[in-house]
Design an enzyme around this catalytic site. Structure first.
Site, PDB file in Angstrom:
ATOM      1  N   HIS A  12     -54.066 -68.573  -8.814  1.00 18.93           N
ATOM      2  CA  HIS A  12     -54.476 -67.199  -8.735  1.00 18.93           C
ATOM      3  C   HIS A  12     -56.002 -67.195  -9.619  1.00 18.93           C
ATOM      4  O   HIS A  12     -56.615 -66.249  -9.133  1.00 18.93           O
ATOM      5  CB  HIS A  12     -53.627 -66.450  -9.613  1.00 18.93           C
ATOM      6  CG  HIS A  12     -53.693 -66.171 -11.008  1.00 18.93           C
ATOM      7  ND1 HIS A  12     -52.742 -66.946 -11.778  1.00 18.93           N
ATOM      8  CD2 HIS A  12     -54.603 -65.790 -12.183  1.00 18.93           C
ATOM      9  CE1 HIS A  12     -53.084 -66.757 -13.244  1.00 18.93           C
ATOM     10  NE2 HIS A  12     -54.224 -66.194 -13.297  1.00 18.93           N
ATOM     11  N   ASP A  42     -48.072 -71.278  -8.547  1.00 11.38           N
ATOM     12  CA  ASP A  42     -49.259 -70.987  -9.109  1.00 11.38           C
ATOM     13  C   ASP A  42     -50.029 -72.114  -9.858  1.00 11.38           C
ATOM     14  O   ASP A  42     -50.562 -71.849 -10.755  1.00 11.38           O
ATOM     15  CB  ASP A  42     -49.056 -69.757 -10.205  1.00 11.38           C
ATOM     16  CG  ASP A  42     -50.337 -69.080 -10.466  1.00 11.38           C
ATOM     17  OD1 ASP A  42     -51.195 -68.982  -9.669  1.00 11.38           O
ATOM     18  OD2 ASP A  42     -50.460 -68.400 -11.524  1.00 11.38           O
ATOM     19  N   GLY A 123     -58.091 -65.271 -19.220  1.00  5.18           N
ATOM     20  CA  GLY A 123     -59.057 -66.012 -19.646  1.00  5.18           C
ATOM     21  C   GLY A 123     -58.256 -67.433 -20.044  1.00  5.18           C
ATOM     22  O   GLY A 123     -58.783 -68.541 -20.160  1.00  5.18           O
ATOM     23  N   ASN A 124     -56.827 -67.196 -20.283  1.00  8.31           N
ATOM     24  CA  ASN A 124     -56.101 -68.462 -20.789  1.00  8.31           C
ATOM     25  C   ASN A 124     -55.411 -69.042 -19.573  1.00  8.31           C
ATOM     26  O   ASN A 124     -54.991 -70.138 -19.590  1.00  8.31           O
ATOM     27  CB  ASN A 124     -54.722 -67.879 -21.691  1.00  8.31           C
ATOM     28  CG  ASN A 124     -55.551 -67.803 -23.021  1.00  8.31           C
ATOM     29  OD1 ASN A 124     -55.581 -66.815 -23.884  1.00  8.31           O
ATOM     30  ND2 ASN A 124     -55.599 -68.890 -23.711  1.00  8.31           N
ATOM     31  N   SER A 125     -55.274 -68.193 -18.345  1.00 12.67           N
ATOM     32  CA  SER A 125     -54.763 -68.962 -17.146  1.00 12.67           C
ATOM     33  C   SER A 125     -55.220 -70.315 -16.885  1.00 12.67           C
ATOM     34  O   SER A 125     -56.527 -70.519 -16.925  1.00 12.67           O
ATOM     35  CB  SER A 125     -55.004 -68.010 -16.054  1.00 12.67           C
ATOM     36  OG  SER A 125     -54.359 -66.736 -16.412  1.00 12.67           O
ATOM     37  N   GLY A 181     -33.292 -69.614   2.830  1.00 17.06           N
ATOM     38  CA  GLY A 181     -33.284 -68.412   3.662  1.00 17.06           C
ATOM     39  C   GLY A 181     -32.198 -67.657   3.442  1.00 17.06           C
ATOM     40  O   GLY A 181     -31.667 -67.081   4.335  1.00 17.06           O
TER      41      GLY A 181
END
Length: 282
Positions: A12, A42, A123-125, A181
């Site tokens: 992200h 992610d 900002g830590n991501s 599924g």
């Protein structure tokens, strides 16, 4: 991640970008190239052509051995404040996290997420979550908040997912996640009592998508609809109680098993309860 210039961050963080640079702890900046992304975990990988002198890859710990209460150290750039370190503890393990919608509109679900009270803010991501030995136990990815700032609960993608997925992102640019599924509902004693189910814990199959692996294997979703906990659910589908002999209590258990132990193309044995009878389906 390695001595070849591969840098791990969050999907992200990079998915809306078209040019990238990496700032190192010594203040030097290098232009980076995006080599792989995976909305499903992610995670993403950027490559720089040259690492600053003395830069070394961080060691990945075994995140399956992370315990609630152990020290957790988060490094990142919260609010643009470079090289910030915060300390807390691991406050939960085995979480399942549904992240923000990706550019394609899909939503990712990350199993085995590590929860921490070490302060994590915008900002830590993409920064590391470390143990006291400086080994990576996770990649900081999100916070739970009602105000937009840290309120005591942060989340990190576990290092075992990094070890499994990042090499594939480097070599192939993307990662294919195992997929069955099915729609799922956790079975607990109250739900079992409400609908007179044969088992007290497991994963109820509420629906099966057409042409899915589950459909081809013969799993059945529910057709009878009943009221429960303020909603309506199909309650007479198959109930998954084990995969390859490993007991399954919740949907998180099922997703976690697939992510950590199965790959696309593998055949697994599902132990199910169908209308009171136990069966095994490949």
């Amino acid at each position: 991640f390695d001595d070849q210039g591969h840098i791990v961050t969050n999907n992200h963080v990079v998915e809306d970008g078209n040019s990238f640079q990496v700032r190192f702890a010594d203040g030097s900046v290098a232009e980076g190239t995006l080599v792989g992304t995976d909305p499903g975990s992610d995670l993403a990988v950027i490559k720089v052509d040259q690492l600053p002198a003395g830069t070394a890859p961080l060691t990945l710990a075994d995140s399956s051995k992370v315990l609630v209460g152990q020290t957790a150290v988060a490094i990142g750039n919260p609010f643009g404040l470079q090289n910030t370190l915060t300390v807390g503890v691991v406050s939960g393990v085995g979480r399942s996290l549904t992240g923000p919608a990706s550019r394609s509109g899909g939503r990712f679900r990350i199993p085995n997420v590590i929860q921490t009270d070490a302060a994590i803010n915008p900002g830590n991501s993409g920064g590391p979550l470390l143990n006291v030995r400086g080994e990576v136990i996770g990649v900081n990815t999100a916070i739970r908040t009602e105000t937009g700032t840290f309120e005591g609960v942060g989340y990190a993608v576990p290092s075992n997912a990094v070890a499994r997925i990042v090499p594939v992102l480097i070599s192939e640019g993307s990662y294919r996640h195992p997929w069955m599924g099915i729609g799922m509902q956790d079975v607990d004693p109250l739900l079992a009592k409400r609908f007179n189910l044969a088992v007290r814990q497991g994963v109820l199959v509420t629906e099966v998508q057409p042409e899915s692996p589950a459909n081809k294997a013969g799993l059945r979703g529910g057709t009878q609809i009943g009221d429960y906990a303020g909603g309506r659910i199909p309650y007479d589908g198959d109930i998954v109680v084990a995969i390859n002999g490993i007991q399954i209590f919740t949907a998180d258990d099922l997703v976690s098993y697939l992510e950590l132990n199965a790959s696309v193309g593998d055949t697994i044995e599902m132990t199910i309860n169908r209308q009171g009878e136990e069966q095994r389906i490949n």
